[in-house]
Design an enzyme around this catalytic site. Structure first.
Site, mmCIF file in Angstrom:
data_model
loop_
_atom_site.group_PDB
_atom_site.id
_atom_site.type_symbol
_atom_site.label_atom_id
_atom_site.label_comp_id
_atom_site.label_asym_id
_atom_site.label_seq_id
_atom_site.Cartn_x
_atom_site.Cartn_y
_atom_site.Cartn_z
ATOM 1 N N ASP A 253 2.087 0.636 10.950
ATOM 2 C CA ASP A 253 1.513 -0.162 9.868
ATOM 3 C C ASP A 253 -0.022 -0.214 9.881
ATOM 4 O O ASP A 253 -0.628 -0.824 10.766
ATOM 5 C CB ASP A 253 2.056 -1.590 9.926
ATOM 6 C CG ASP A 253 3.585 -1.652 10.007
ATOM 7 O OD1 ASP A 253 4.187 -0.754 10.643
ATOM 8 O OD2 ASP A 253 4.167 -2.602 9.467
ATOM 9 N N HIS B 165 4.396 -4.643 14.490
ATOM 10 C CA HIS B 165 2.977 -4.431 14.773
ATOM 11 C C HIS B 165 2.653 -4.380 16.264
ATOM 12 O O HIS B 165 1.473 -4.450 16.628
ATOM 13 C CB HIS B 165 2.092 -5.486 14.076
ATOM 14 C CG HIS B 165 2.170 -5.434 12.585
ATOM 15 N ND1 HIS B 165 1.326 -6.138 11.759
ATOM 16 C CD2 HIS B 165 2.992 -4.752 11.747
ATOM 17 C CE1 HIS B 165 1.629 -5.907 10.495
ATOM 18 N NE2 HIS B 165 2.644 -5.070 10.460
ATOM 19 N N GLU C 233 2.172 -0.525 4.611
ATOM 20 C CA GLU C 233 2.547 -1.727 3.841
ATOM 21 C C GLU C 233 1.521 -2.846 3.950
ATOM 22 O O GLU C 233 1.527 -3.757 3.133
ATOM 23 C CB GLU C 233 3.926 -2.247 4.287
ATOM 24 C CG GLU C 233 3.926 -2.796 5.707
ATOM 25 C CD GLU C 233 4.960 -3.870 5.952
ATOM 26 O OE1 GLU C 233 5.701 -4.214 5.025
ATOM 27 O OE2 GLU C 233 5.020 -4.378 7.085
ATOM 28 N N ASN C 234 0.628 -2.782 4.955
ATOM 29 C CA ASN C 234 -0.361 -3.848 5.153
ATOM 30 C C ASN C 234 -1.795 -3.368 4.934
ATOM 31 O O ASN C 234 -2.751 -4.015 5.380
ATOM 32 C CB ASN C 234 -0.264 -4.413 6.578
ATOM 33 C CG ASN C 234 1.132 -4.844 6.948
ATOM 34 O OD1 ASN C 234 1.793 -4.187 7.750
ATOM 35 N ND2 ASN C 234 1.601 -5.927 6.363
ATOM 36 N N HIS D 184 6.403 -5.656 2.491
ATOM 37 C CA HIS D 184 5.200 -5.934 1.697
ATOM 38 C C HIS D 184 4.984 -4.938 0.558
ATOM 39 O O HIS D 184 3.897 -4.887 -0.031
ATOM 40 C CB HIS D 184 3.958 -5.960 2.600
ATOM 41 C CG HIS D 184 3.923 -7.152 3.506
ATOM 42 N ND1 HIS D 184 3.724 -8.430 3.047
ATOM 43 C CD2 HIS D 184 4.100 -7.258 4.845
ATOM 44 C CE1 HIS D 184 3.766 -9.277 4.059
ATOM 45 N NE2 HIS D 184 3.995 -8.592 5.170
ATOM 46 N N HIS E 244 12.330 -0.163 9.224
ATOM 47 C CA HIS E 244 11.392 -1.280 9.104
ATOM 48 C C HIS E 244 12.144 -2.575 9.349
ATOM 49 O O HIS E 244 12.868 -3.059 8.468
ATOM 50 C CB HIS E 244 10.770 -1.258 7.704
ATOM 51 C CG HIS E 244 9.549 -2.107 7.586
ATOM 52 N ND1 HIS E 244 8.315 -1.699 8.046
ATOM 53 C CD2 HIS E 244 9.362 -3.351 7.084
ATOM 54 C CE1 HIS E 244 7.426 -2.646 7.814
ATOM 55 N NE2 HIS E 244 8.041 -3.666 7.246
#
Ligand SMILES: [Fe+2]
Ligand SMILES: [Fe+2]
Length: 271
Positions: free
Chosen positions: A8, A180, A39-40, A68, A153
């Site tokens: 990520d 993460h 996604e972040n 996200h 995920h």
């Protein structure tokens, strides 16, 4: 096939580190296929189209999203016209975008890349196991495709491990994202699938999973609506996993974690 997966990408720090490091990693490790979870990328929440374009330009062949996926609304028309940008395949039917893509490498080899999202401590989506199984029934590893890579995920290690074992021998590589934090369990499973339960993030680790620590820690001390969370802005560690597969069987020969720059103990695959 030499495959690099980066976890990520978080905020500006993550975007800049990936843009700076990915071109060199691609050439130094002679990468055939690079997959990046982003996604972040947009201030911690979602991915704006111009950021996706920059990641593709830096050398990402495929970009994956996650829970996200829709935080930046501009992604909705963009994902519809960008087959190499994936969202989880187990969103309800009719959701924009795709959960998988068949990539043809410049030398003609083919790789299927997919993303599935877990359901433990996450939104109750369609079954990621059945959705993946249905997709895989249309491909044969080592025959119609030389490699199959899945981004699982999910929050729970148990669900990611169950997913990897469930498809052991049917995929080249299963890698977890979303927590993460890079895990130290890189291995080749008995059936030949490479697996690491989380790739970690490309972000600043002087943080709470990439977000500035003051606001993020206060939320735990006081059970009240906290300050708005923003990404930590120190130097990112580029975190990912390197996998080498056999083109004939499609199974993994080698898996090694990669951690480059920033605060984490460094790790670089030997080539
Ligand atoms: Fe994430
Ligand atoms: Fe996530």
């Amino acid at each position: 096939m030499r495959i690099l997966f980066l976890g990520d990408v978080l905020g500006r720090s993550g975007r800049e580190a990936v843009a700076a490091r990915l071109p060199g990693l691609r050439s130094d490790l002679r990468i055939d296929l690079a997959v990046v979870n982003a996604e972040n990328a947009s201030h911690g929440f979602g991915l704006a189209p111009e950021m996706a374009r920059a990641l593709f330009a830096a050398g990402a062949d495929v970009i994956t999203l996650g829970n996200h996926a829709w935080d930046r609304k501009e992604i909705i028309p963009y994902i519809a016209e960008t087959p190499r940008l994936l969202r989880p395949l187990n969103f309800p039917p009719g959701t924009p975008g795709n959960g998988s893509v068949l990539v043809t490498l410049p030398d003609g080899r083919k790789a299927l890349v997919l993303q599935a999202m877990g359901r433990l401590y996450m939104d109750p989506l369609d079954c990621p196991f059945r959705g993946t199984s249905e997709l895989l029934s249309r491909y044969r590893l080592g025959a119609s495709v030389q490699a199959i890579v899945a981004d699982c995920h999910a929050e729970a290690s148990s669900e990611k491990m169950a997913y990897a074992h469930g498809f052991d021998g049917q995929m080249s590589f299963v890698v977890g994202t979303h927590t993460h934090c890079p895990t130290a369990d890189a291995q080749i499973l008995p059936g030949g699938t490479a697996f690491q339960s989380d790739a970690g993030m490309c972000g600043d680790y002087d943080s709470v999973i990439g977000m500035a620590k003051d606001g993020a820690t206060l939320r735990f001390w006081r059970k009240m609506p906290g300050e708005k969370l923003g990404p930590a802005e120190g130097e990112a560690t580029v975190c990912g996993v390197y996998v080498e597969t056999d083109d004939v069987s499609g199974l993994a020969r080698r898996i090694e974690p990669l951690r480059l720059g920033g605060r984490l103990a460094q790790a670089m695959p030997s080539v």
